[in-house]
Design an enzyme around this catalytic site. Structure first.
Site, PDB file in Angstrom:
ATOM      1  N   ARG A  51       0.845  -1.208   0.000  1.00  0.00           N
ATOM      2  CA  ARG A  51       0.000   0.000   0.000  1.00  0.00           C
ATOM      3  C   ARG A  51       0.877   1.252   0.000  1.00  0.00           C
ATOM      4  O   ARG A  51       2.084   1.170   0.206  1.00  0.00           O
ATOM      5  CB  ARG A  51      -0.871   0.041   1.277  1.00  0.00           C
ATOM      6  CG  ARG A  51      -1.866  -1.082   1.345  1.00  0.00           C
ATOM      7  CD  ARG A  51      -2.787  -0.957   2.537  1.00  0.00           C
ATOM      8  NE  ARG A  51      -2.188  -1.458   3.751  1.00  0.00           N
ATOM      9  CZ  ARG A  51      -2.051  -0.739   4.868  1.00  0.00           C
ATOM     10  NH1 ARG A  51      -2.449   0.514   4.896  1.00  0.00           N
ATOM     11  NH2 ARG A  51      -1.513  -1.268   5.944  1.00  0.00           N
ATOM     12  N   TYR A  60       6.228   6.495  17.901  1.00  0.00           N
ATOM     13  CA  TYR A  60       6.553   6.592  16.471  1.00  0.00           C
ATOM     14  C   TYR A  60       7.789   7.468  16.252  1.00  0.00           C
ATOM     15  O   TYR A  60       8.706   7.104  15.502  1.00  0.00           O
ATOM     16  CB  TYR A  60       5.338   7.173  15.742  1.00  0.00           C
ATOM     17  CG  TYR A  60       5.466   7.306  14.252  1.00  0.00           C
ATOM     18  CD1 TYR A  60       5.370   6.193  13.424  1.00  0.00           C
ATOM     19  CD2 TYR A  60       5.662   8.553  13.656  1.00  0.00           C
ATOM     20  CE1 TYR A  60       5.475   6.323  12.042  1.00  0.00           C
ATOM     21  CE2 TYR A  60       5.756   8.691  12.285  1.00  0.00           C
ATOM     22  CZ  TYR A  60       5.660   7.577  11.481  1.00  0.00           C
ATOM     23  OH  TYR A  60       5.752   7.702  10.114  1.00  0.00           O
TER      24      TYR A  60
HETATM   25  P1  NDP Z   1       0.654   2.626   5.018  1.00  0.00           P
HETATM   26  O1  NDP Z   1      -0.003   2.432   6.337  1.00  0.00           O
HETATM   27  O2  NDP Z   1      -0.162   3.098   3.869  1.00  0.00           O
HETATM   28  O3  NDP Z   1       1.414   1.277   4.582  1.00  0.00           O
HETATM   29  C1  NDP Z   1       2.274   0.646   5.485  1.00  0.00           C
HETATM   30  C2  NDP Z   1       2.902  -0.558   4.824  1.00  0.00           C
HETATM   31  O4  NDP Z   1       3.755  -1.214   5.783  1.00  0.00           O
HETATM   32  C3  NDP Z   1       1.887  -1.594   4.372  1.00  0.00           C
HETATM   33  O5  NDP Z   1       2.319  -2.185   3.170  1.00  0.00           O
HETATM   34  C4  NDP Z   1       1.916  -2.613   5.504  1.00  0.00           C
HETATM   35  O6  NDP Z   1       1.531  -3.919   5.131  1.00  0.00           O
HETATM   36  C5  NDP Z   1       3.400  -2.598   5.838  1.00  0.00           C
HETATM   37  N1  NDP Z   1       3.676  -3.153   7.166  1.00  0.00           N
HETATM   38  C6  NDP Z   1       3.188  -2.732   8.342  1.00  0.00           C
HETATM   39  N2  NDP Z   1       3.637  -3.504   9.335  1.00  0.00           N
HETATM   40  C7  NDP Z   1       4.436  -4.442   8.782  1.00  0.00           C
HETATM   41  C8  NDP Z   1       5.185  -5.537   9.296  1.00  0.00           C
HETATM   42  N3  NDP Z   1       5.226  -5.821  10.592  1.00  0.00           N
HETATM   43  N4  NDP Z   1       5.890  -6.298   8.421  1.00  0.00           N
HETATM   44  C9  NDP Z   1       5.856  -6.042   7.112  1.00  0.00           C
HETATM   45  N5  NDP Z   1       5.161  -5.026   6.561  1.00  0.00           N
HETATM   46  C10 NDP Z   1       4.450  -4.244   7.390  1.00  0.00           C
HETATM   47  O7  NDP Z   1       1.862   3.631   5.311  1.00  0.00           O
HETATM   48  P2  NDP Z   1       2.537   4.779   4.415  1.00  0.00           P
HETATM   49  O8  NDP Z   1       2.649   4.326   3.024  1.00  0.00           O
HETATM   50  O9  NDP Z   1       1.887   6.050   4.730  1.00  0.00           O
HETATM   51  O10 NDP Z   1       3.970   4.834   5.091  1.00  0.00           O
HETATM   52  C11 NDP Z   1       5.099   4.170   4.567  1.00  0.00           C
HETATM   53  C12 NDP Z   1       6.308   4.573   5.398  1.00  0.00           C
HETATM   54  O11 NDP Z   1       6.478   5.979   5.349  1.00  0.00           O
HETATM   55  C13 NDP Z   1       6.190   4.200   6.875  1.00  0.00           C
HETATM   56  O12 NDP Z   1       7.431   3.812   7.381  1.00  0.00           O
HETATM   57  C14 NDP Z   1       5.759   5.513   7.506  1.00  0.00           C
HETATM   58  O13 NDP Z   1       6.095   5.569   8.856  1.00  0.00           O
HETATM   59  C15 NDP Z   1       6.521   6.498   6.662  1.00  0.00           C
HETATM   60  N6  NDP Z   1       5.985   7.846   6.684  1.00  0.00           N
HETATM   61  C16 NDP Z   1       4.704   8.096   6.209  1.00  0.00           C
HETATM   62  C17 NDP Z   1       4.216   9.387   6.246  1.00  0.00           C
HETATM   63  C18 NDP Z   1       2.863   9.757   5.746  1.00  0.00           C
HETATM   64  O14 NDP Z   1       2.492  10.926   5.866  1.00  0.00           O
HETATM   65  N7  NDP Z   1       2.091   8.846   5.166  1.00  0.00           N
HETATM   66  C19 NDP Z   1       5.028  10.490   6.790  1.00  0.00           C
HETATM   67  C20 NDP Z   1       6.329  10.103   7.241  1.00  0.00           C
HETATM   68  C21 NDP Z   1       6.772   8.830   7.172  1.00  0.00           C
HETATM   69  P3  NDP Z   1      -0.006  -4.430   5.285  1.00  0.00           P
HETATM   70  O15 NDP Z   1      -0.702  -4.044   4.004  1.00  0.00           O
HETATM   71  O16 NDP Z   1       0.151  -5.892   5.487  1.00  0.00           O
HETATM   72  O17 NDP Z   1      -0.575  -3.720   6.479  1.00  0.00           O
END
Ligand code: NDP
Length: 247
Positions: A14, A154
């Site tokens: 995602r 976080y």
């Molecule tokens: P999303 O919540 O849209 O997606 C998170 C992704 O991480 C999903 O694919 C999820 O898989 C996967 N994931 C979560 N837990 C695990 C796990 N234990 N093992 C493997 N995969 C896992 O997040 P974003 O796309 O928004 O964020 C991506 C990154 O960017 C993150 O590290 C976030 O902290 C960082 N970030 C995001 C910001 C924002 O504004 N959106 C701002 C700053 C940083 P599944 O589909 O199985 O849940």
């Protein structure tokens, strides 16, 4: 820029990770990504990536579990023989004020965001050291740099990712492996969709560019940091945030 390279992207089911995997594949990189629960969306994403004429591996793996990570890297090695690019993007939030935060909510976030990055980096860098090349890109957050009320777990995890990356950058620089950090600001994904409108309005006021970022903004920098164009850059934290946090 990354044609025929082997790239691992965590959390590519995602949001930002999906766009990173798509962008690298569009530019010719073969992609390995993890999933936690297989569904039709993952199947159609595999098809989409294969449409760019690259090879794709989707593997069940929770990044917080060392054994699963080791199995994932082993499978990547079996299938592709090398690892050129690792993007540690998987992440979660469990927000709350510190006085009400349970220890579980604190450690759950640390386990995925920080220990997950450690597990993946350790396993993949073993391969990179042997091949004497590699690019590691860790996704932190502006919150890891500046802090944020309601996100002590976080922001601690994301600050930890920065410290980990700088140390590993020093350890691996002599082996021709670059380790850099991207600190996104406020990006339009599932993670931020759940925030109340009032919070979103308040955040917007803190962004000089007055707009929310899109996943593509992060993916474009990943592409640059994955390519030879960034060969002399290591141990850096680069914000992609519309000017939200300036050093
Ligand atoms: P999303 O919540 O849209 O997606 C998170 C992704 O991480 C999903 O694919 C999820 O898989 C996967 N994931 C979560 N837990 C695990 C796990 N234990 N093992 C493997 N995969 C896992 O997040 P974003 O796309 O928004 O964020 C991506 C990154 O960017 C993150 O590290 C976030 O902290 C960082 N970030 C995001 C910001 C924002 O504004 N959106 C701002 C700053 C940083 P599944 O589909 O199985 O849940």
């Amino acid at each position: 820029m990354v044609k025929n390279k082997i790239a691992i992207v965590t959390g590519a089911t995602r949001g930002i990770g999906k766009e990173i995997a798509r962008t690298l594949a569009q530019n010719g990189a073969n992609i390995a990504f993890n999933y936690r629960t297989y569904n039709e969306e993952i199947e159609s994403f595999i098809n989409e990536l294969e449409g760019f004429d690259v090879r794709v591996l989707a593997f069940k793996c929770d990044v917080s579990k060392e054994e699963e990570v080791n199995e994932f890297i082993k499978e990547v090695k079996n299938r592709f023989e090398r690892v050129d690019i690792l993007v540690n993007n998987a992440g979660i939030t469990k927000d709350g004020l510190i006085i009400r935060m349970s220890e579980k909510d604190f450690t759950d976030v640390l386990d995925v965001n920080l220990t997950g990055t450690f597990n993946m980096t350790k396993a993949a860098s073993g391969v990179m050291v042997r091949q004497r090349s590699g690019k590691i890109i860790n996704i932190s957050s502006v919150v890891g740099v500046a802090g944020n009320a309601g996100q002590c777990n976080y922001s601690a995890s994301k600050a930890g990712v920065i410290g980990l990356s700088k140390s590993v950058a020093r350890e691996l620089a002599g082996r021709n492996i670059n380790v850099n950090v991207i600190a996104p600001g406020y990006i339009n994904t599932d993670m931020t969709k759940v925030l109340p409108e009032k919070v979103k309005e308040e955040v917007l006021k803190t962004i000089p560019m007055k707009k929310i970022g899109e996943p593509k903004e992060i993916a474009n920098l990943v592409l640059f940091l994955s390519s030879d164009l960034s060969n002399y850059i290591t141990g850096q934290v680069i914000n992609v945030d519309g000017g939200m946090v300036m050093h």
